[in-house]
Design an enzyme around this catalytic site. Structure first.
Site, mmCIF file in Angstrom:
data_model
loop_
_atom_site.group_PDB
_atom_site.id
_atom_site.type_symbol
_atom_site.label_atom_id
_atom_site.label_comp_id
_atom_site.label_asym_id
_atom_site.label_seq_id
_atom_site.Cartn_x
_atom_site.Cartn_y
_atom_site.Cartn_z
ATOM 1 N N GLN A 168 0.805 -1.219 0.000
ATOM 2 C CA GLN A 168 0.000 0.000 0.000
ATOM 3 C C GLN A 168 0.841 1.273 0.000
ATOM 4 O OE1 GLN A 168 0.228 -2.230 2.432
ATOM 5 N NE2 GLN A 168 0.138 -1.318 4.482
ATOM 6 N N HIS A 182 6.987 -9.108 -4.680
ATOM 7 C CA HIS A 182 5.590 -9.483 -4.880
ATOM 8 C C HIS A 182 5.083 -8.645 -6.039
ATOM 9 C CE1 HIS A 182 1.449 -10.483 -4.213
ATOM 10 N NE2 HIS A 182 1.113 -9.400 -3.529
#
Length: 338
Positions: A83, A107
């Site tokens: 985020q 990721h």
């Protein structure tokens, strides 16, 4: 599916590169330390005010601000929370992502959902260990490693896969095996596993089992042991040899009871809901929901966290785990390792 090992990878592709690991959390500390001990030229990129700055320096690592580390490096690895990556990238990194450099990720979230759109003339790769950072670090120091996934998103240099394999080797992953995938498949399967099985499905199953027993009048301590504590014993058997090893290791009563009653818990309705969850991940609905929640202040997320920590299973669990000295010692060791 080809699996790559140490003999398939060469550290030569990284040895002359300047490497910046941005972040020094669970994965960041493991990647930085393992690469340093593999002979690579590594620095850690952090906020000037980060509490981890001194810790990284105490472990013998060079530390720079995120901006300075990105300007200095040939290879920039973002091991920051999903985020936060876009904002940090836009503020401190993008101006330093110049032609010929390599952007790396642990990721695929921000690339797959196009939160970060790199310039076309830079390499983009992913090296994703299939385990938490403290395990990546510990297994490396013990001479083994954690299996990794690698992926290449952009390859203007023609050698990005070699760079990814070198990174995987440098952190110990090639000792255990490296599988090539792509950003889409890694991201979507990772999110689905977390939500439907690992972090979401299993937690709700444990809580529901605990509640069923305690609401029927059984002591919460017994409910905790049966529905939470012994879960590790079963998962370890899965890990070692799959469903068959678990069934071989438990009693015939447990095996028969599990095979006949399990499908009454995880039903076709459960699978239909899993399909909905997967569709939300594939469409980007979940990513948009999560990022909107975070950017609006995370009020609902905070409520969910509070509710979870106040569940009765957490209260009785803390009391029982306090009796288990080996858990305390292991947890302290992992905090030090991280």
């Amino acid at each position: 599916m080809k699996v790559y090992y140490d003999g398939d990878a060469s550290l030569d592709f990284l040895k002359d590169k300047k490497i910046a690991v941005l972040g020094f959390g669970s994965q960041g500390h493991a990647h930085a330390l393992n690469l340093k001990e593999s002979g690579m030229n590594v620095c850690v990129g952090l906020r000037q005010s980060s509490a981890r700055w001194e810790k990284a320096e105490a472990l013998g690592l060079h530390v720079k601000t995120v901006s300075d580390a990105s300007a200095w490096a040939d290879v920039i690895m973002l091991l920051l929370p999903d985020q936060n990556q876009k904002d940090i990238y836009d503020d401190d990194i993008v101006q330093h992502v110049t032609s010929g450099k390599t952007l790396a990720f642990g990721h695929g979230f921000n690339i797959h959902y196009k939160q970060i759109v790199p310039p076309a003339d830079v390499n983009v790769m992913m090296i994703a260990p299939k385990g938490p950072g403290h395990l990546v670090r510990r297994t490396f120091t013990e001479g083994s490693g954690v299996p990794c996934l690698i992926a290449v998103y952009q390859d203007p240099s023609g050698s990005t896969k070699d760079l990814a394999l070198a990174w995987a080797k440098g952190i110990g992953g090639a000792r255990a095996g490296v599988i090539e995938t792509n950003f889409k498949n890694e991201t979507e399967t990772d999110l689905f596993g977390e939500q439907a099985v690992l972090c979401g499905g299993s937690a709700e199953l444990i809580k529901a089992g605990f509640e069923t027993l305690t609401e029927a009048g059984y002591p919460p301590e017994l409910a905790y042991f049966e529905c939470m504590h012994e879960m590790k014993l079963i998962v370890d058997l899965y890990y070692e040899g799959g469903l068959s090893r678990m069934n071989y290791s438990v009693s015939d009563t447990a095996e028969y009871g599990g095979m006949t009653r399990g499908p009454r818990i995880i039903t076709q309705e459960s699978k239909n809901e899993m399909k909905k969850i997967l569709a939300e991940i594939q469409s980007g609905q979940f990513a948009n929901e999560w990022l909107a929640e975070y950017r609006s202040g995370g009020t609902e997320f905070a409520k969910l966290r509070k509710s979870n920590t106040e569940h009765a299973i957490e209260t009785v669990g803390a009391k029982l785990r306090g009796m288990m000295s080996w858990l305390f010692n292991q947890n302290k060791k992992e905090e030090v390792d991280a």
